[in-house]
Design an enzyme around this catalytic site. Sequence first.
Site, short mmCIF file in Angstrom:
data_model
loop_
_atom_site.label_atom_id
_atom_site.label_comp_id
_atom_site.label_asym_id
_atom_site.label_seq_id
_atom_site.Cartn_x
_atom_site.Cartn_y
_atom_site.Cartn_z
CE LYS A 117 -3.31 -2.67 0.75
NZ LYS A 117 -4.97 -2.92 0.76
C1 LIG Z 1 -0.94 -7.80 2.41
C2 LIG Z 1 -1.90 -7.60 1.51
N1 LIG Z 1 -1.87 -8.45 0.69
C3 LIG Z 1 -3.14 -8.56 -0.25
C4 LIG Z 1 -3.99 -7.61 -0.27
C5 LIG Z 1 -5.18 -7.45 -1.23
O1 LIG Z 1 -5.00 -6.49 -1.92
P1 LIG Z 1 -6.48 -5.86 -2.60
O2 LIG Z 1 -7.15 -5.77 -1.56
O3 LIG Z 1 -5.89 -4.74 -3.38
O4 LIG Z 1 -6.93 -7.07 -3.51
C6 LIG Z 1 -4.07 -6.73 1.06
C7 LIG Z 1 -4.81 -5.66 1.26
O5 LIG Z 1 -5.52 -5.04 0.61
C8 LIG Z 1 -2.74 -6.85 2.01
O6 LIG Z 1 -2.93 -6.13 2.85
N1 LIG Z 2 -6.50 -5.24 2.76
C1 LIG Z 2 -6.81 -3.87 3.08
C2 LIG Z 2 -8.36 -3.75 2.98
C3 LIG Z 2 -8.61 -2.42 2.55
O1 LIG Z 2 -8.32 -2.43 1.10
P1 LIG Z 2 -8.05 -1.15 0.18
O2 LIG Z 2 -6.75 -1.62 -0.72
O3 LIG Z 2 -9.20 -0.84 -0.47
O4 LIG Z 2 -7.46 0.04 0.88
C4 LIG Z 2 -6.17 -3.34 4.37
O5 LIG Z 2 -4.92 -3.67 4.50
O6 LIG Z 2 -6.57 -2.46 4.70
#
Ligand SMILES: Cc1ncc(COP(=O)(O)O)c(C=O)c1O
Ligand SMILES: N[C@@H](CCOP(=O)(O)O)C(=O)O
Length: 500
Positions: A117
Amino acid sequence: MSSTAYRSTRSASADAHSFEEVVLKGLASDGGLFIPSKVPQLPADFINTWKDLSFNELAFNIMRLYIESSEISDAELKELISKSYSTFRHEDVTPIEKIHDKLYLLELFHGPTYAFKDVALQFVGNLFEFFLQRKNANLPEEQKDKLTVVGATSGDTGSAAIYGLRGKKDVSVFILYPTGRISDIQEAQMTTVPDANVHTLSVKGTFDDCQDIVKQIFGDAEFNKKFHIGAVNSINWARILAQQTYYFYSYFQLLKKSGNDATKVRFVVPSGNFGDILAGYYAKEMGLPVDKLIIATNENDILDRFLKSGEYAKGADVKATLSPAMDILISSNFERLLWYLARNQTGDDLQAGATVAQWFADLKTNGSFKVSDAIIADAKKDFDSDRVQDEEISATITETYQKYNKYVLDPHTAVGVKVASDNIARDNGADVTYVSLSTAHPAKFSDAVDKALGGVEGYSFEKEVLPQELKELSSQERRIKLIDQADVEVIKAAIEELLK
Ligand SMILES: Cc1ncc(COP(=O)(O)O)c(C=O)c1O
Ligand SMILES: N[C@@H](CCOP(=O)(O)O)C(=O)O
């Protein structure tokens, strides 16, 4: 040429929003998500002209295609990008690591909070500041526009948003997380930040409850008008935009590492809210030669079920798994893909908006909706999917450590590696290379990693996995505000109170 007209996924009328509006609003007023209705196309010779660019240069070229230079000039965009990635610990920002000839890991955890992120949220934080400073320049304090960012997290978005926004002028940030459902380090990262503009709310409920409350807050016109609500979740288009860079960068890194031998490239993406893999979809639609994008889910498998059945159904209760950041019932970002799939059927933007609005109305009233076989066939041209159980996560962490030079996977990354390995076995030697996205550093999930590696001779979490910076967090004081009702009015009251 840049693709600058953004519209809502639920709008059935002509709709054009600027990039700035889309970033600051986060969610459209009709509840839909903002999308560029035209996906920009790459220059014909992009492989030759882009393959040796740095991460920052690539980010600039990609973003430039989506942001009009009258909104952000070249110099300003370059400065925003360079500031955002100067906080990363690796010179490549998102390096790839060869596991074996057919499998590479795209390490996305070299940013300030050790999760993918950061790639988007470092940029989004600077972008908010840039737009607000521009708006507020020369205004007296009482007339200045102030942004109240409200986000939901299953652990990683929250910390990355907080580290992207801490101390930023004219921005307050409120992060809702489900009590007891995130890892100890994630909670420590979020609650030890002392900046006065940062607030965390530990909500008794699930991530979906938190996400739902955030969306209700966006839908509350009065509250929104009063506090100018902004989004850091991947409902915010800027998140998806910034995540596109690493698909390009890793593709070029792979070409170099494999001596231009990687002909068919597939990306495997551990998925929950569908933001990360959606960035790959845009890269593919722009013209990056990706053979397939593979959705890897844990036992909360709405996306895998959809691709297999055409039914988007909420399912029963969320299951607490070893990959908690993906413990999500409704993948909010999936709506963006659905819009393109609907539009592909008729070629009509307005019709696509009406169709998506109807699907989401059905989801709200009936808990599900079903799409046609033609739409599923269309989705399968770009996507494939699989689901992974907890025992397989543990086994994959153990096996990778033992076979591949003590490489320690985090449990979310293990979901992707398991799916990639199964695909490689099915390919039976075919010439396909997999890039599996490594979405978090293993230190963030000590329970799952220790469960898998605790019995392996010589393994030590403290010595091999835990970075000093994260070790120090455990002794710092935490600010925890418990909210014992997952209720929008209770949360709104808490936000108002804290803003005072
Ligand atoms: C460590 C990790 N892997 C994978 C995901 C999944 O990604 P997305 O929600 O963009 O599909 C998340 C949260 O979003 C995460 O924090
Ligand atoms: N897995 C995410 C959940 C929120 O997802 P987002 O990518 O839409 O912000 C988290 O770690 O908070």
